[in-house]
Design a protein around this motif. Structure first.
Motif, PDB file in Angstrom:
ATOM      1  N   UNK A 169      24.068 -11.775  26.316  1.00  0.00           N
ATOM      2  CA  UNK A 169      24.969 -12.416  25.339  1.00  0.00           C
ATOM      3  C   UNK A 169      26.369 -12.589  25.924  1.00  0.00           C
ATOM      4  N   UNK A 170      27.130 -13.496  25.341  1.00  0.00           N
ATOM      5  CA  UNK A 170      28.522 -13.696  25.759  1.00  0.00           C
ATOM      6  C   UNK A 170      29.315 -12.406  25.564  1.00  0.00           C
ATOM      7  N   UNK A 171      30.320 -12.215  26.413  1.00  0.00           N
ATOM      8  CA  UNK A 171      31.264 -11.135  26.172  1.00  0.00           C
ATOM      9  C   UNK A 171      32.390 -11.644  25.269  1.00  0.00           C
ATOM     10  N   UNK A 172      33.334 -10.781  24.981  1.00  0.00           N
ATOM     11  CA  UNK A 172      34.400 -11.135  24.032  1.00  0.00           C
ATOM     12  C   UNK A 172      35.210 -12.330  24.517  1.00  0.00           C
ATOM     13  N   UNK A 173      35.511 -12.381  25.808  1.00  0.00           N
ATOM     14  CA  UNK A 173      36.303 -13.491  26.348  1.00  0.00           C
ATOM     15  C   UNK A 173      35.629 -14.833  26.082  1.00  0.00           C
ATOM     16  N   UNK A 174      34.306 -14.894  26.281  1.00  0.00           N
ATOM     17  CA  UNK A 174      33.589 -16.153  26.064  1.00  0.00           C
ATOM     18  C   UNK A 174      33.505 -16.499  24.588  1.00  0.00           C
ATOM     19  N   UNK A 175      33.402 -15.494  23.735  1.00  0.00           N
ATOM     20  CA  UNK A 175      33.414 -15.738  22.289  1.00  0.00           C
ATOM     21  C   UNK A 175      34.757 -16.328  21.873  1.00  0.00           C
ATOM     22  N   UNK A 176      35.835 -15.823  22.444  1.00  0.00           N
ATOM     23  CA  UNK A 176      37.166 -16.371  22.136  1.00  0.00           C
ATOM     24  C   UNK A 176      37.235 -17.849  22.483  1.00  0.00           C
ATOM     25  N   UNK A 177      36.619 -18.238  23.590  1.00  0.00           N
ATOM     26  CA  UNK A 177      36.644 -19.637  24.010  1.00  0.00           C
ATOM     27  C   UNK A 177      35.864 -20.529  23.043  1.00  0.00           C
ATOM     28  N   UNK A 178      34.915 -19.940  22.317  1.00  0.00           N
ATOM     29  CA  UNK A 178      34.159 -20.711  21.332  1.00  0.00           C
ATOM     30  C   UNK A 178      34.993 -21.029  20.095  1.00  0.00           C
ATOM     31  N   UNK A 179      36.012 -20.216  19.814  1.00  0.00           N
ATOM     32  CA  UNK A 179      36.800 -20.365  18.590  1.00  0.00           C
ATOM     33  C   UNK A 179      38.297 -20.335  18.909  1.00  0.00           C
ATOM     34  N   UNK A 180      38.787 -21.336  19.647  1.00  0.00           N
ATOM     35  CA  UNK A 180      40.195 -21.323  20.057  1.00  0.00           C
ATOM     36  C   UNK A 180      41.169 -21.423  18.887  1.00  0.00           C
ATOM     37  N   UNK A 181      40.703 -21.913  17.738  1.00  0.00           N
ATOM     38  CA  UNK A 181      41.587 -22.055  16.594  1.00  0.00           C
ATOM     39  C   UNK A 181      41.797 -20.780  15.810  1.00  0.00           C
ATOM     40  N   UNK A 182      40.992 -19.773  16.049  1.00  0.00           N
ATOM     41  CA  UNK A 182      41.135 -18.502  15.339  1.00  0.00           C
ATOM     42  C   UNK A 182      42.216 -17.646  15.994  1.00  0.00           C
ATOM     43  N   UNK A 183      42.802 -16.764  15.193  1.00  0.00           N
ATOM     44  CA  UNK A 183      43.734 -15.783  15.742  1.00  0.00           C
ATOM     45  C   UNK A 183      42.950 -14.741  16.531  1.00  0.00           C
ATOM     46  N   UNK A 184      43.666 -13.925  17.293  1.00  0.00           N
ATOM     47  CA  UNK A 184      43.003 -12.887  18.094  1.00  0.00           C
ATOM     48  C   UNK A 184      42.201 -11.935  17.206  1.00  0.00           C
ATOM     49  N   UNK A 185      42.770 -11.550  16.068  1.00  0.00           N
ATOM     50  CA  UNK A 185      42.056 -10.629  15.177  1.00  0.00           C
ATOM     51  C   UNK A 185      40.814 -11.295  14.595  1.00  0.00           C
ATOM     52  N   UNK A 186      40.923 -12.564  14.255  1.00  0.00           N
ATOM     53  CA  UNK A 186      39.757 -13.275  13.732  1.00  0.00           C
ATOM     54  C   UNK A 186      38.666 -13.396  14.793  1.00  0.00           C
ATOM     55  N   UNK A 187      39.048 -13.657  16.022  1.00  0.00           N
ATOM     56  CA  UNK A 187      38.073 -13.733  17.114  1.00  0.00           C
ATOM     57  C   UNK A 187      37.364 -12.392  17.298  1.00  0.00           C
ATOM     58  N   UNK A 188      38.120 -11.308  17.186  1.00  0.00           N
ATOM     59  CA  UNK A 188      37.521  -9.980  17.301  1.00  0.00           C
ATOM     60  C   UNK A 188      36.540  -9.719  16.161  1.00  0.00           C
ATOM     61  N   UNK A 189      36.903 -10.131  14.951  1.00  0.00           N
ATOM     62  CA  UNK A 189      36.013  -9.938  13.805  1.00  0.00           C
ATOM     63  C   UNK A 189      34.722 -10.737  13.948  1.00  0.00           C
ATOM     64  N   UNK A 190      34.834 -11.962  14.467  1.00  0.00           N
ATOM     65  CA  UNK A 190      33.635 -12.767  14.709  1.00  0.00           C
ATOM     66  C   UNK A 190      32.738 -12.068  15.734  1.00  0.00           C
ATOM     67  N   UNK A 191      33.350 -11.582  16.810  1.00  0.00           N
ATOM     68  CA  UNK A 191      32.585 -10.869  17.847  1.00  0.00           C
ATOM     69  C   UNK A 191      31.929  -9.619  17.263  1.00  0.00           C
ATOM     70  N   UNK A 192      32.654  -8.936  16.381  1.00  0.00           N
ATOM     71  CA  UNK A 192      32.104  -7.727  15.778  1.00  0.00           C
ATOM     72  C   UNK A 192      30.950  -8.000  14.836  1.00  0.00           C
ATOM     73  N   UNK A 193      31.016  -9.110  14.109  1.00  0.00           N
ATOM     74  CA  UNK A 193      29.987  -9.412  13.115  1.00  0.00           C
ATOM     75  C   UNK A 193      28.791 -10.137  13.703  1.00  0.00           C
TER      76      UNK A 193
END
Length: 469
Positions: A169-193
């Motif tokens: 699976x993607x790591x956190x950095x790659x997940x962030x690239x999928x959702x550039x419009x989200x804030x850092x905390x939102x990107x972390x929550x997406x990765x967590x869920x």
């Protein structure tokens, strides 16, 4: 838009450019993006793509024949080769003077239905490998089958492959690239869920808040992900009910074998066998304290964030969810999200330290990272360290991770200093990670100590957002 997999694509391109026979094995869990990766690779190349189906040998041979003839003629054809050997002979001959890629996707389906397929491939590879320009790719989602029947020493194809790739699976950095419009905390929550499985990430709509996405994907009985964990288990195992119970027990705090056994009401031998299968599927991981070889201290954790989130929150709210009350269900879940994210933040912090190491900026050249837990002989009680990494007998790093809305104070740093002193390393580097930041007292204390790094989540994100080399 295709995101990530740059190393895998580069490796496949290197094999392709060799212009000689190559045989790559690609495997990984379902939904992880293996087929998307392969399609991206063969997009501009002459290729035969064939996906096996869970049927008999006749059906798969018909489909394989159709794939070969369509590539060669450009038209759909109903002609079928007499055998897989005849079909594969044709492919090797077509690749005699031109570069050609043959992909057999979901290879386990085909091989299980045709017992002689592996031996036939072995025979033809040995016959043609010195003269052929074929690039053969075997791909499969059944990791145990690929490991036991393709990669293992006793497998007929052992020694023939020129490369293998386990797609993760993607790591956190790659997940962030999928959702550039989200804030850092939102990107972390997406990765967590949702974790890093691409097929699951596609269900997230970044035009909506993370809360709305959680309601729409986890708390709506009509969503594509609502029954995903249970459906995936039904595809992979024979007795999903007990597997469900074991994963639920782990998601709700049982980590040791004895605790899991007690929660599910089965003896430890039965649970150990089922856990072994879950480990093979990549859904559960087994951990021992960093640097310790004693399996008696082993604990189990859910390795996939979507499974961990789903089993932690959905079953206990299923009655509410089934009545369409997703708002009420989310109200019950929301107070526990920060606590849930603690483990996710530890994952992100470890990935940060790996990026630091690979960028040549880490003060400690560790070869692995992990958690440590054990007895503090000074206080005669159990304690733990979130992150530990060792360079040699004299140098190590220790890390503490805090996902809270309050700034981290000097008491947390004092505790980390104390726990690092349980070991006899002479050069110790301390990393304190915080979601929100640090109090002035904590910063002042850090300045009086050697080798202390205070890293806020905002600072971490600067490294994650650096352009990939």
């Amino acid at each position: 838009m295709f995101i990530g997999r740059t190393r895998e694509l580069a490796a496949l391109d290197r094999l392709y450019q060799s212009d000689r026979f190559e045989f790559a094995v690609i495997y990984g869990r379902r939904r992880v993006g293996k087929t998307t990766l392969i399609n991206q690779f063969i997009n501009d190349k002459k290729a035969i793509y064939f996906m096996g189906v869970e049927s008999n040998a006749k059906q798969n041979l018909e489909n394989f024949s159709r794939s070969i003839l369509e590539m060669e003629t450009g038209f759909k054809a109903e002609t079928t080769f007499l055998s897989f050997q005849a079909a594969l002979e044709m492919v090797f001959q077509l690749a005699g003077h031109q570069r050609l890629v043959l992909v057999i996707d979901e290879y386990p389906y085909v091989a299980r239905a045709s017992a002689s397929l592996a031996s036939t491939l072995q025979l033809l590879i040995d016959q043609y490998k010195e003269t052929s320009k074929l690039m053969l790719i075997l791909c499969g989602s059944s990791m145990s089958y690929m490991e036991d029947h393709v990669l293992a020493y006793k497998a007929p194809l052992y020694g023939r492959r020129t490369a293998q790739m386990k797609i993760l699976p993607f790591d956190f950095e790659e997940v962030c690239r999928c959702f550039p419009g989200y804030s850092a905390e939102e990107q972390a929550l997406v990765y967590g869920a949702v974790g890093g499985t691409p097929q699951y990430l596609l269900q997230i709509d970044d035009r909506l808040s993370v809360a709305e996405n959680i309601k729409n994907t986890f708390l709506d009985p009509t969503s594509a992900l609502f029954e995903e964990p249970e459906n995936l288990l039904k595809q992979e195992v024979r007795e999903p009910a007990l597997y469900n119970a074991i994963i639920s027990a782990i998601a709700n705090g049982a980590s040791r074998l004895s605790e899991i056994s007690s929660k599910v009401g089965e003896n430890t031998n039965v649970c150990a066998a089922y856990l072994k299968n879950l480990l093979g599927l990549g859904l559960v991981q087994k951990e021992i304290p960093y640097g310790d070889q004693a399996s008696r201290k082993a604990v189990y954790a859910i390795s996939d964030n979507l499974f961990r989130f789903w089993y932690r929150f959905v079953p206990q709210n299923s009655s509410i969810i089934s009545r369409g009350a997703k708002e009420l269900a989310f109200q019950r879940i929301e107070p526990y999200l920060s606590e849930y994210m603690g483990n996710v933040f530890e994952q992100i912090c470890m990935q940060y330290l790996w990026k630091l190491l690979l960028a040549g900026r880490s003060p400690v050249f560790f070869s692995e990272l992990g958690r440590w837990w054990g007895t503090d002989p000074r206080e005669k009680k159990q304690t733990e360290i979130d992150i530990m990494g060792v360079q040699d007998k004299t140098t190590a790093l220790f890390g503490e991770c805090k996902w809270t809305n309050e700034k981290v104070d000097q008491g947390v740093l004092k505790t980390l200093v104390s726990r690092s002193q349980l070991f006899s390393y002479t050069e110790v580097h301390l990393f304190l990670f915080a979601k929100t930041g640090f109090t002035q007292g904590c910063r002042e204390m850090a300045e009086t100590l050697d080798h202390v790094s205070l890293i806020s989540f905002t600072e971490m994100m600067e490294l994650f957002r650096e352009p990939q080399v």
